[in-house]
Design an enzyme around this catalytic site. Structure first.
Site, short mmCIF file in Angstrom:
data_model
loop_
_atom_site.label_atom_id
_atom_site.label_comp_id
_atom_site.label_asym_id
_atom_site.label_seq_id
_atom_site.Cartn_x
_atom_site.Cartn_y
_atom_site.Cartn_z
N ARG A 224 0.85 -1.19 0.00
CA ARG A 224 0.00 0.00 0.00
C ARG A 224 0.89 1.24 0.00
NH1 ARG A 224 -3.43 -2.71 -1.71
NH2 ARG A 224 -5.41 -3.29 -0.76
N HIS A 272 -1.03 0.51 -9.77
CA HIS A 272 -1.73 -0.43 -8.87
C HIS A 272 -2.31 -1.60 -9.66
CE1 HIS A 272 -3.92 -0.72 -4.76
NE2 HIS A 272 -3.81 -1.94 -5.30
P1 NDP Z 1 -1.76 -11.85 4.52
O1 NDP Z 1 -2.72 -11.35 5.54
O2 NDP Z 1 -1.89 -13.25 4.04
O3 NDP Z 1 -0.26 -11.69 5.05
C1 NDP Z 1 0.16 -10.56 5.75
C2 NDP Z 1 1.55 -10.82 6.31
O4 NDP Z 1 2.02 -9.62 6.93
C3 NDP Z 1 1.56 -11.92 7.38
O5 NDP Z 1 2.71 -12.71 7.26
C4 NDP Z 1 1.63 -11.10 8.68
O6 NDP Z 1 2.28 -11.75 9.75
C5 NDP Z 1 2.48 -9.93 8.24
N1 NDP Z 1 2.27 -8.79 9.14
C6 NDP Z 1 1.13 -8.10 9.38
N2 NDP Z 1 1.34 -7.14 10.30
C7 NDP Z 1 2.65 -7.24 10.65
C8 NDP Z 1 3.47 -6.54 11.57
N3 NDP Z 1 2.99 -5.54 12.33
N4 NDP Z 1 4.76 -6.92 11.69
C9 NDP Z 1 5.25 -7.94 10.95
N5 NDP Z 1 4.53 -8.65 10.05
C10 NDP Z 1 3.25 -8.30 9.91
O7 NDP Z 1 -1.84 -10.83 3.30
P2 NDP Z 1 -1.56 -11.12 1.76
O8 NDP Z 1 -0.23 -11.74 1.63
O9 NDP Z 1 -2.72 -11.80 1.13
O10 NDP Z 1 -1.56 -9.62 1.17
C11 NDP Z 1 -0.66 -8.64 1.63
C12 NDP Z 1 -1.06 -7.26 1.13
O11 NDP Z 1 -0.75 -7.12 -0.26
C13 NDP Z 1 -2.54 -6.91 1.18
O12 NDP Z 1 -2.95 -6.54 2.47
C14 NDP Z 1 -2.65 -5.76 0.19
O13 NDP Z 1 -2.46 -4.53 0.86
C15 NDP Z 1 -1.48 -6.01 -0.76
N6 NDP Z 1 -1.95 -6.32 -2.12
C16 NDP Z 1 -1.61 -5.47 -3.15
C17 NDP Z 1 -2.01 -5.74 -4.44
C18 NDP Z 1 -1.58 -4.88 -5.58
O14 NDP Z 1 -2.08 -5.06 -6.69
N7 NDP Z 1 -0.65 -3.97 -5.40
C19 NDP Z 1 -2.83 -6.92 -4.75
C20 NDP Z 1 -3.10 -7.76 -3.61
C21 NDP Z 1 -2.68 -7.45 -2.34
P3 NDP Z 1 1.67 -13.11 10.39
O15 NDP Z 1 1.89 -14.18 9.34
O16 NDP Z 1 2.53 -13.31 11.57
O17 NDP Z 1 0.23 -12.85 10.68
C1 OXD Z 2 -5.82 -5.96 -3.31
C2 OXD Z 2 -5.36 -4.95 -4.27
O1 OXD Z 2 -5.78 -5.71 -2.11
O2 OXD Z 2 -5.62 -5.12 -5.49
O3 OXD Z 2 -6.23 -7.05 -3.77
O4 OXD Z 2 -4.71 -3.98 -3.90
#
Ligand code: NDP
Ligand code: OXD
Length: 309
Positions: A224, A272
């Protein structure tokens, strides 16, 4: 049963058709054309107008059209007990990993430098880099982080990951929470951000973080825009602490026309699109969530609102 599409939908008719392929009798309305607020059972949302979700008295589930849910949780007036579901989908995961691979290889194989040489008509090989010596650090080892970590490992990179809760993975060096953040960063030649946006992660890509990376590191932000302190990136590029960045997300989207990132020679920009939801791929899980929420059944991929993802 009635589903409401609420917020930014490029092509609502594509969503309606994909969803009705799996459940023809599902009634779908597109905000603001709502016949009766009390009839809405489920909301499919992306960047919805604030203060609207609380108006539906019989709502049973809110579903994000993407993997992230920060766009839903930014609403201070969400009804307290309605489950929020996010998408976990193979096509999203593959797209994201392809994008990151492209960005990693563009940096690792020095394509940007060769592009500059091409524009000057220069035929000059640069010193090759040993993949095994290139450490890629992934912030976030969730659905998306884990997939790209494994793919980069298969390609021979040295891979490390950082998460909030402990992970034990065979070939990925795992680091935990704030106390291991600096040691995680210390060897990341390429840093990839795949964290959800939460109060704890907002602004995490800042000057302190950059200064803990090896000199000349490369940043890939596909999570983000609010993870990045944009001014700090410009300063880190100027000082040479970072050598470049590939950015798919921004504080303000679309990126304003006069933003300094556009013309920066060491920043690659995409609008994006790292992973875009394909309605036909995710329709079955959306239908499943709607049906299960009607019957009060346990839902898949629900969000823990207290932790913010
Ligand atoms: P998940 O919820 O599966 O994974 C999030 C990861 O971040 C987990 O490993 C979590 O740790 C870790 N995390 C969260 N908070 C913290 C913290 N404070 N400190 C350390 N680690 C942390 O999310 P996804 O992998 O599915 O997606 C990640 C992000 O990608 C989405 O939230 C979205 O914002 C972004 N995205 C962007 C897209 C784009 O087109 N640019 C498309 C799709 C997604 P833990 O495993 O310990 O819970
Ligand atoms: C998502 C994105 O969160 O597209 O899937 O950013």
């Amino acid at each position: 049963m009635t589903l409401l599409l609420l917020g930014e939908f490029e092509n609502p008719e594509v969503w309606v058709s994909a969803l009705q392929t799996y459940q023809p009798q599902l009634k779908i309305e597109v905000y603001p054309d709502v016949e009766n607020l009390a009839e809405i059972d489920a909301i499919l949302a992306w960047m919805h107008p604030l203060g609207v979700i609380e108006k539906f008295p019989n709502l049973k589930v809110i579903i994000s059209t993407g993997a992230g849910v920060d766009h839903i949780l930014r609403d201070p007036n969400l009804p307290p007990d309605i489950p929020i579901v996010r998408l976990v989908d193979d096509s999203l995961t593959s797209q994201m990993s392809e994008y990151i691979l492209l960005a990693v290889l563009q940096y690792h194989r020095q394509l940007i430098a060769y592009k500059t040489q091409q524009s000057q008509g220069v035929w000059q090989g640069l010193p090759p880099r040993n993949t095994a010596n290139c450490t890629v650090g992934i912030l976030g080892l969730g659905v998306l982080g884990l997939d790209i970590a494994q793919k980069l490992k298969m390609m021979g990179f040295s891979v490390r990951g950082w998460s909030r809760t402990p992970k034990v993975l065979d070939t990925i060096n795992c680091f935990l929470g704030e106390k291991e953040f600096k040691s995680f960063l210390s060897e990341c030649e390429i840093l990839v951000c795949l964290l959800p946006l939460t109060p704890k992660t907002e602004g995490i890509l800042n000057q302190n973080t950059f200064s803990a990376l090896p000199q000349g590191a490369y940043l890939i932000n596909v999570a983000r825009g609010k993870h990045l302190v944009e001014e700090d990136l410009l300063n880190a590029l100027k000082s040479g602490q970072l050598s470049g960045a590939c950015l798919d997300v921004f504080q303000i989207e679309p990126l304003p026309k006069n933003h300094p990132f556009w013309a920066h020679p060491n920043i690659t920009i995409t609008p994006h699109i790292a992973a875009k939801t394909i309605p036909a791929c995710v329709a079955p899980q959306i239908i499943d969530a709607i049906n299960k929420s009607q019957g009060g059944l346990l839902l898949n991929n629900t969000v823990d609102v207290s932790r913010g993802y």
